[in-house]
Design a protein around this motif. Structure first.
Motif, PDB file in Angstrom:
ATOM      1  N   SER A   1      54.023   8.320  32.503  1.00 51.31           N
ATOM      2  CA  SER A   1      53.257   9.125  33.469  1.00 51.31           C
ATOM      3  C   SER A   1      51.959   8.424  33.839  1.00 51.31           C
ATOM      4  O   SER A   1      51.591   8.362  35.015  1.00 51.31           O
TER       5      SER A   1
ATOM      6  N   VAL B   1      58.577   7.049  37.467  1.00 53.04           N
ATOM      7  CA  VAL B   1      59.023   8.419  37.750  1.00 53.04           C
ATOM      8  C   VAL B   1      60.554   8.483  37.767  1.00 53.04           C
ATOM      9  O   VAL B   1      61.142   9.420  37.230  1.00 53.04           O
TER      10      VAL B   1
ATOM     11  N   LEU C   1      61.750   8.457  34.279  1.00 54.24           N
ATOM     12  CA  LEU C   1      61.569   9.785  33.690  1.00 54.24           C
ATOM     13  C   LEU C   1      62.649  10.755  34.163  1.00 54.24           C
ATOM     14  O   LEU C   1      63.206  11.519  33.362  1.00 54.24           O
ATOM     15  N   ILE C   2      62.956  10.730  35.456  1.00 57.89           N
ATOM     16  CA  ILE C   2      63.975  11.633  35.994  1.00 57.89           C
ATOM     17  C   ILE C   2      65.317  11.383  35.324  1.00 57.89           C
ATOM     18  O   ILE C   2      65.981  12.325  34.876  1.00 57.89           O
TER      19      ILE C   2
ATOM     20  N   SER D   1      59.092  15.859  37.329  1.00 57.30           N
ATOM     21  CA  SER D   1      59.329  14.462  37.726  1.00 57.30           C
ATOM     22  C   SER D   1      59.967  14.388  39.111  1.00 57.30           C
ATOM     23  O   SER D   1      59.597  13.537  39.927  1.00 57.30           O
TER      24      SER D   1
ATOM     25  N   LEU E   1      51.771  14.488  37.949  1.00 53.49           N
ATOM     26  CA  LEU E   1      51.993  13.590  36.819  1.00 53.49           C
ATOM     27  C   LEU E   1      50.916  13.741  35.752  1.00 53.49           C
ATOM     28  O   LEU E   1      51.181  13.536  34.568  1.00 53.49           O
TER      29      LEU E   1
END
Length: 131
Positions: A26, A38, A41-42, A93, A112
């Protein structure tokens, strides 16, 4: 013969290690204004929500690298609340990705930052706001 319906359990140490990585990713996304962290993260949140944490790259890194270095206490906890928290992380995210695509950098950073805040609470204080 009846079997006991036991809830799926995960290592609290591994969960904290994943939270450290979410915090770092982040911050990298905020500092660089890049969508690559990002997207990572997704994908990872989606794996933990849809499948099981065993298939998550961040969980693997946590178990093999972060937990041994950090020396977190290895205790088994119920995964269901952590899955819910991961679903919230997935939602945030995805929102951050969409905000980046629609060129809304301030809200992207705020979204974020909230994700970084809550992952740091889990990582460093063992407080799960989503649980």
């Amino acid at each position: 013969m009846k079997t006991l319906n036991r809830p799926f359990r995960v290592s609290e140490a591994a969960v904290r290690g994943v939270a450290i990585q979410v915090f770092i990713l982040s911050l990298i996304a905020i500092i660089t204004m890049s969508i690559i962290p990002v997207i990572i993260l997704i994908v990872d949140f989606a794996i933990r929500v849809i499948l099981v944490p065993r298939f998550s790259l961040l969980a693997l890194i946590s178990r093999k690298l972060i937990v041994p270095i950090a020396g977190f206490r290895r205790r088994q906890i119920v995964f269901k609340p952590k899955r819910f928290a991961a679903a919230i992380g997935l939602t945030m995210s995805i929102a951050a990705l969409l905000l980046s695509v629609y060129n809304l950098p301030l809200i992207f950073v705020i979204t974020l930052s909230v994700l970084a805040l809550f992952s740091s609470l889990e990582a460093f204080l063992k407080f799960c706001a989503g649980c």
